[in-house]
Design a protein around this motif. Sequence first.
Motif, mmCIF file in Angstrom:
data_model
loop_
_atom_site.group_PDB
_atom_site.id
_atom_site.type_symbol
_atom_site.label_atom_id
_atom_site.label_comp_id
_atom_site.label_asym_id
_atom_site.label_seq_id
_atom_site.Cartn_x
_atom_site.Cartn_y
_atom_site.Cartn_z
ATOM 1 N N ARG A 181 -10.971 -4.255 8.605
ATOM 2 C CA ARG A 181 -10.905 -5.614 9.140
ATOM 3 C C ARG A 181 -9.672 -5.796 10.029
ATOM 4 N NH1 ARG A 181 -12.922 -6.996 3.881
ATOM 5 N NH2 ARG A 181 -10.803 -7.378 3.132
ATOM 6 N N LEU A 199 -11.737 1.341 -6.964
ATOM 7 C CA LEU A 199 -11.979 0.028 -6.377
ATOM 8 C C LEU A 199 -10.801 -0.384 -5.500
ATOM 9 C CD1 LEU A 199 -13.584 -2.602 -6.137
ATOM 10 C CD2 LEU A 199 -12.467 -3.389 -8.244
ATOM 11 N N GLU A 200 -9.594 -0.065 -5.963
ATOM 12 C CA GLU A 200 -8.408 -0.429 -5.178
ATOM 13 C C GLU A 200 -8.426 0.248 -3.825
ATOM 14 O OE1 GLU A 200 -3.497 -0.133 -5.432
ATOM 15 O OE2 GLU A 200 -4.764 0.487 -7.120
ATOM 16 N N ARG A 201 -8.796 1.524 -3.805
ATOM 17 C CA ARG A 201 -8.834 2.255 -2.528
ATOM 18 C C ARG A 201 -9.911 1.688 -1.619
ATOM 19 N NH1 ARG A 201 -7.535 6.690 0.259
ATOM 20 N NH2 ARG A 201 -9.147 7.831 1.367
ATOM 21 N N ARG A 202 -11.074 1.374 -2.162
ATOM 22 C CA ARG A 202 -12.146 0.811 -1.342
ATOM 23 C C ARG A 202 -11.727 -0.526 -0.745
ATOM 24 N NH1 ARG A 202 -15.408 2.681 -5.675
ATOM 25 N NH2 ARG A 202 -15.689 0.540 -6.435
ATOM 26 N N GLN A 203 -11.044 -1.330 -1.544
ATOM 27 C CA GLN A 203 -10.587 -2.624 -1.045
ATOM 28 C C GLN A 203 -9.548 -2.446 0.055
ATOM 29 O OE1 GLN A 203 -9.292 -4.421 -4.727
ATOM 30 N NE2 GLN A 203 -11.270 -5.461 -5.030
ATOM 31 N N THR A 204 -8.665 -1.452 -0.130
ATOM 32 C CA THR A 204 -7.655 -1.179 0.897
ATOM 33 C C THR A 204 -8.301 -0.744 2.202
ATOM 34 O OG1 THR A 204 -6.007 -0.544 -0.759
ATOM 35 C CG2 THR A 204 -5.657 0.241 1.493
ATOM 36 N N GLN A 229 -11.319 -1.453 3.205
ATOM 37 C CA GLN A 229 -11.994 -2.610 3.796
ATOM 38 C C GLN A 229 -11.000 -3.489 4.543
ATOM 39 O OE1 GLN A 229 -15.062 -3.315 4.126
ATOM 40 N NE2 GLN A 229 -16.197 -2.139 2.618
ATOM 41 N N ARG A 230 -9.819 -3.669 3.955
ATOM 42 C CA ARG A 230 -8.787 -4.448 4.636
ATOM 43 C C ARG A 230 -8.344 -3.756 5.915
ATOM 44 N NH1 ARG A 230 -6.796 -5.213 -0.694
ATOM 45 N NH2 ARG A 230 -5.207 -3.607 -0.374
#
Length: 206
Positions: free
Chosen positions: A135, A124-129, A131-132
Motif C-alpha cells: 500500500r 500473520l505479522e509478516r503478511r500484514q507488514t 500488505q502495508r
Amino acid sequence: MRDATRTTTGDLTDSELMRRTAAGDRDAFTTLYQRHHAMVSRFARLMTGSNSAAEDIVQEVFLVVMRDAGRYDPQRAALSSYLYGVARHHTRRRLARDRQFVAFDGECGESTQCVTEDDMNASLERRQTLQRLRRAILSLPRRYREVIVLCDLQDVSYNDAAAARGCAVGTIRSRLPRARGLLTQKMGCAMSSEEDHQPLSMRCAV
C-alpha cells in the motif's frame, strides 16, 4: 519429441528474436513472450496494485512487440528497457483511465506469480507488514514509485531504468534516495543511515 524450431529460437538473443518477430516468425514471438512476460507482469502489478490490470497491460505490451518489432533498435536500449518503457506507457494510461490507484487484489491469479515470496507458513505479522508495504508503494507519487519498482524491486540497473523512463541517469540517482525516504516515512519505521543506503530488495521481500 521436442520441436526443433522452438529449441532453436530458445537459443537466440533478444535482438535476433525481435528481428524474426518483425519478419512474422510466430515461434520467435512466443519465445520472447515466455522469456519476458513475468518481468512485465510483475512491474505492472507493483505499479497498479491489480493482477487484472497487470494482465491487461502484459497483453498490450506484447501486442506492441508484435506490431512494432521492426522498430526496435538494440543499439539504443536492451530489450528489457524497451519493454519497461512500453509497460510504463500503458501503466500510466491505465491509471489515468481509472483516475485512481486500484486497491491491491490480495489474491494472485492462477496464471500469475505472486508479488510476495511468502508461503502458507508465513506469519500473520509478516503478511500484514507486506500488505502495508504494498500500500505504501502504491501511495508514492508515480515518479518515485517507478524508480523504487525498477531499481529496488526489479533489480534494474540505473542505466536501464533511465533508458526505460527516457531520462538521464542522474535523474534516477537523485530520485531514488528521495523515493526510499518517502517509502520509509510511509511505513512508519526508523532505519539507521546504513540501512537507508541499502537497496530495498535487501530489506524487504515484495
